[in-house]
Design an enzyme around this catalytic site. Structure first.
Site, PDB file in Angstrom:
ATOM      1  CB  SER A 283      -0.898   0.022   1.244  1.00  0.00           C
ATOM      2  OG  SER A 283      -1.675  -1.145   1.313  1.00  0.00           O
TER       3      SER A 283
HETATM    4  N1  SAH Z   1      -1.219  -3.608   3.495  1.00  0.00           N
HETATM    5  C1  SAH Z   1      -0.657  -4.515   2.512  1.00  0.00           C
HETATM    6  C2  SAH Z   1      -1.588  -4.473   1.321  1.00  0.00           C
HETATM    7  C3  SAH Z   1      -1.398  -5.539   0.342  1.00  0.00           C
HETATM    8  S1  SAH Z   1      -2.536  -5.465  -0.998  1.00  0.00           S
HETATM    9  C4  SAH Z   1       0.736  -4.036   2.154  1.00  0.00           C
HETATM   10  O1  SAH Z   1       0.997  -2.852   2.337  1.00  0.00           O
HETATM   11  O2  SAH Z   1       1.552  -4.814   1.680  1.00  0.00           O
HETATM   12  C5  SAH Z   1      -3.916  -6.311  -0.330  1.00  0.00           C
HETATM   13  C6  SAH Z   1      -3.693  -7.714   0.116  1.00  0.00           C
HETATM   14  O3  SAH Z   1      -4.956  -8.262   0.443  1.00  0.00           O
HETATM   15  C7  SAH Z   1      -3.071  -8.638  -0.914  1.00  0.00           C
HETATM   16  O4  SAH Z   1      -1.947  -9.255  -0.387  1.00  0.00           O
HETATM   17  C8  SAH Z   1      -4.176  -9.640  -1.214  1.00  0.00           C
HETATM   18  O5  SAH Z   1      -3.696 -10.946  -1.504  1.00  0.00           O
HETATM   19  C9  SAH Z   1      -4.961  -9.620   0.082  1.00  0.00           C
HETATM   20  N2  SAH Z   1      -6.338 -10.087  -0.029  1.00  0.00           N
HETATM   21  C10 SAH Z   1      -7.235  -9.908  -1.029  1.00  0.00           C
HETATM   22  N3  SAH Z   1      -8.396 -10.490  -0.741  1.00  0.00           N
HETATM   23  C11 SAH Z   1      -8.239 -11.084   0.475  1.00  0.00           C
HETATM   24  C12 SAH Z   1      -9.063 -11.859   1.318  1.00  0.00           C
HETATM   25  N4  SAH Z   1     -10.323 -12.163   0.976  1.00  0.00           N
HETATM   26  N5  SAH Z   1      -8.565 -12.304   2.484  1.00  0.00           N
HETATM   27  C13 SAH Z   1      -7.302 -12.023   2.860  1.00  0.00           C
HETATM   28  N6  SAH Z   1      -6.454 -11.290   2.112  1.00  0.00           N
HETATM   29  C14 SAH Z   1      -6.916 -10.825   0.939  1.00  0.00           C
END
Ligand code: SAH
Length: 223
Positions: free
Chosen positions: A70
């Site tokens: 993010s």
């Molecule tokens: N805060 C994290 C954001 C990653 S992007 C960072 O800064 O790295 C969002 C993440 O949510 C991804 O890794 C994706 O795989 C995950 N995601 C998407 N749908 C999801 C779900 N239903 N349950 C758990 N994780 C999920």
């Protein structure tokens, strides 16, 4: 974790990190606790080495599996919202561990953090990095976080980093009284949304905040 990698050099140095913090201030982030934690968290260690030099730009970057770390501004904003609204932060749930960067920030501001991710290789990489950095108040789970983590709830706060079309009822139900959920919501147009559970009731207040762009909340698990 060796000291030099942690402290960083050049584009990952403290000076570069401080410029990001200055930028976050200019963009309206004012919670000093959040800014301090972000200034001392090595975001470059949550990225592949080739992208490390861009770690302190205020931008989302790829982490593989079609996902992104993010943008620092949005991490700061969501964390600030949680801190300003939640009455206590003993037990907090994060949906979408991803790189583990938001996890690192949250884990330093709450007592116990639970983090759920649906992509196993991302979860394992994040777990390793966070453990090496000494974040020991985090428990991880590979699953569809749209269902929350009911066994560990209720939570004082829930933060989701992936966008469902509507707020999942399961997440609302896992909020403690006065608990706060911060989540991006919408398919074509997404808005940061804050849901607060009223004290002693099954009633929720919903506030629609600014427009945002997150990856979608997906179902199922990737191994
Ligand atoms: N805060 C994290 C954001 C990653 S992007 C960072 O800064 O790295 C969002 C993440 O949510 C991804 O890794 C994706 O795989 C995950 N995601 C998407 N749908 C999801 C779900 N239903 N349950 C758990 N994780 C999920």
């Amino acid at each position: 974790m060796d000291r030099l990698r942690h402290e960083g050099l050049g584009m990952t140095s403290q000076r570069t990190r401080n410029r990001l913090i200055q930028r976050l201030r200019e963009e309206g982030i004012s919670n000093e606790e959040v800014l301090n934690v972000m200034a001392s968290t090595p975001r470059h260690l949550f990225l592949d080495e080739a992208l490390a030099i861009r770690a302190y730009e205020d931008t989302a970057l790829p982490i593989g599996y079609g996902q992104t770390i993010s943008q620092p501004y949005i991490v700061a904003r969501m964390t600030e919202l949680l801190l300003s609204r939640a009455k206590s932060l003993h037990s907090v749930l994060e949906v979408g561990t991803g790189s583990g960067y938001q996890t690192a920030i949250l884990s330093r501001l709450v007592e116990q953090l639970y983090s759920v991710e649906r992509v196993e290789p991302l979860l394992e990489k994040a777990r390793k990095c966070l453990t090496e950095l000494g974040h020991h108040n985090v428990e991880y789970k590979l699953s569809n976080g749209g269902f929350g983590w009911p066994e560990k709830g209720p939570y004082d706060a829930i933060l989701a980093a992936a966008a469902p079309a509507v707020v999942p009822d399961e997440l609302k139900q896992q909020l403690a009284p006065d608990g706060v959920l911060v989540i991006p919501v919408g398919s074509e147009h997404q808005y940061l949304t804050m849901v607060t559970r009223r004290q002693d009731s099954d009633q929720f207040d919903v506030e629609k905040l600014e427009a945002v762009r997150f990856v979608p909340l997906l179902s199922g698990v990737v191994r």
